[in-house]
Design an enzyme around this catalytic site. Structure first.
Site, mmCIF file in Angstrom:
data_model
loop_
_atom_site.group_PDB
_atom_site.id
_atom_site.type_symbol
_atom_site.label_atom_id
_atom_site.label_comp_id
_atom_site.label_asym_id
_atom_site.label_seq_id
_atom_site.Cartn_x
_atom_site.Cartn_y
_atom_site.Cartn_z
ATOM 1 N N GLY A 26 0.819 -1.200 0.000
ATOM 2 C CA GLY A 26 0.000 0.000 0.000
ATOM 3 C C GLY A 26 0.852 1.248 0.000
ATOM 4 N N PHE A 27 0.564 2.187 0.924
ATOM 5 C CA PHE A 27 1.350 3.420 0.976
ATOM 6 C C PHE A 27 2.423 3.355 2.047
ATOM 7 C CE2 PHE A 27 -2.160 4.194 3.935
ATOM 8 C CZ PHE A 27 -1.488 4.637 5.045
ATOM 9 N N ASP A 144 -10.486 -4.880 0.802
ATOM 10 C CA ASP A 144 -9.223 -5.460 0.351
ATOM 11 C C ASP A 144 -8.970 -6.774 1.079
ATOM 12 O OD1 ASP A 144 -7.017 -5.557 -1.285
ATOM 13 O OD2 ASP A 144 -5.772 -4.267 -0.035
#
Length: 447
Positions: A26-27, A144
């Site tokens: 992800g980030f 997710d």
């Protein structure tokens, strides 16, 4: 900005020691460390590249969702990380969470080379249903849900993680009118309606993902291993699903009922998918049949995992060759219509063939160099491969790759900025990640 109302004191760099890099997704990048005062390990999910207003907002949103959904089956959040004070990145931020020592369901399936023993399978799918039902009861959607986002503690109990795509739903009972913004999630676990650009996620999204997750746990496989986004986007709305006919439903009492639940969860019509109250009731019935056997098989699996770190018998994919009482590997099933599992001339329903070939670092690097033109054109899992490389990819390069609109452009940037100058070890690591995410491609090219 409201953040963790009763945990506003940040956890600073100086309060943590013995840092270890765990992975990236992800980030953020995830690290393991010991909290000096508390005396136990925690996980720190740090932003990829410093702080911006949008990243800070996303970080706060994820942490608040985790706290709002806090329960036995959702990863615990301890607070916000801030630091390192007085160092090069004074504004670095992240989330400090419970550390799960075993890893994830994804890593467990990889380490075992297939599904776990049935009693553990049934406990895992029930615990995921419990966590998702609690999440939905708090008017949240995960968006997710996949094996890598179901983490395992030292006793192989499951907890939901990675709330970067979590959304607030409009109503606890509404199914069709929930407004939740843009869709997200990993495309192999996305429902057919989510490939429509105008789609607005509802809870049925999570039900579909749960169905694909069940298939993955039952079989120990990744769905559609050779299919890129464009092919999944084309075939899933036409009704293709993983080949459930390969699951021997007579191997365990209750498995037939859970396979039926799996199929209902991935129904083409969203309104026909069961909610998680139904899912947990059905998984509870099956788990209760096998509950007394769980402690035995958990010990068996943990012993097997421990042996993998101290010796020996591993195949080229890292799968254990230690004997284990597990479900039989799926046999081919010619009657299943599964176009996503097909190549030009062969079916992908059978397991990827395992080669005994072992390559040196130099050979892996040569493979990456020699096949550069074709790899640039066909690799689809660029971000997953990039995340596997971890700190080998500079933060600025990671952001540049992430910003590119197509897989081809992403992989070009990775070649130009990391592989070209990184030397043989980086190329070898790239080869290993490529082999994990595109095994048939590597095999076809002679790797």
């Amino acid at each position: 900005m409201a953040l963790l109302s009763h945990k506003n004191t940040p956890i600073v760099y100086e309060s943590l020691e013995n840092w270890e890099f765990v992975g990236s997704g992800g980030f953020g990048r995830v690290y393991k460390a010991i909290h000096k005062e508390w005396g136990f390990h925690v996980a720190i999910k740090k932003l990829h590249d410093g702080v911006s207003l949008s990243k800070e907002r996303a970080l706060c949103e994820e942490a608040n969702h985790m706290e709002n959904a806090s329960c036995e089956f959702v990863l615990r959040v301890y607070g916000i990380y801030q630091g390192p004070s007085g160092h090069e990145l004074p504004l670095e931020q992240g989330i400090v969470m419970e550390f799960m020592g075993i890893g994830s369901v994804e890593s467990l399936l990889e380490d075992l080379g297939g599904p776990p023993p049935w009693p553990l399978v049934f406990r895992l799918v029930h615990q995921v249903a419990l966590g998702m039902n609690f999440l939905h009861s708090r008017k949240l959607m995960h968006q997710d849900l996949k094996p890598s986002n179901v983490l395992l503690n030292d006793d192989l109990n499951a907890k939901l993680a990675d709330f970067g795509l979590c959304r607030v739903s409009a109503s606890a009972s509404c199914r069709n009118g929930e407004k939740a913004g843009a869709s997200g999630g990993s495309y192999k676990y996305m429902p057919p309606e989510a490939f429509n650009p105008s789609y607005e996620p509802v809870r049925d999204f999570d039900s579909y993902s749960y169905g694909i997750l069940l298939w993955s746990i039952f079989t120990g496989k990744e769905p559609y291993p050779a299919a890129d986004f464009s092919r999944v986007e084309l075939r899933i709305p036409l009704g293709d699903r993983p080949p459930f006919g390969d699951i021997d439903q007579q191997k365990a009492e209750g498995l037939k009922e859970l396979v039926d639940l799996m199929r209902r969860c991935w129904d083409q019509v969203p309104s026909k998918r069961p909610d998680f109250k139904v899912c947990l009731e059905e998984t509870k019935k099956v788990f209760s049949i096998h509950k007394m056997e769980v402690h035995i098989v958990v010990h068996q699996v943990l012993t097997t995992l421990k042996s993998s770190t101290s010796n020996t018998h591993q195949n080229r994919n890292g799968a254990l060759c230690v004997p284990l009482l597990t479900p039989e590997q799926p046999k081919s099933h010619d009657s299943i219509d599964c176009r996503l599992m097909e190549t030009k001339s062969t079916s992908m329903q059978s397991s990827v063939s395992v080669s005994t070939k072992r390559m040196s670092i130099a050979e892996k690097a040569k493979f990456v160099d020699d096949n550069r033109p074709e790899l640039i054109q066909v690799i689809s899992e660029v971000m997953a491969i990039t995340e596997e490389l971890g700190d080998m990819v500079h933060n600025e390069t990671y952001q540049r790759i992430e910003a590119e609109p197509t897989s081809t452009e992403k992989i070009r940037v990775l070649y130009q900025r990391t592989l070209r100058s990184g030397g043989e070890k980086v190329k070898a690591a790239f080869f290993d990640a490529l082999k994990k995410h595109h095994p048939r491609l590597v095999e076809r090219l002679g790797g």
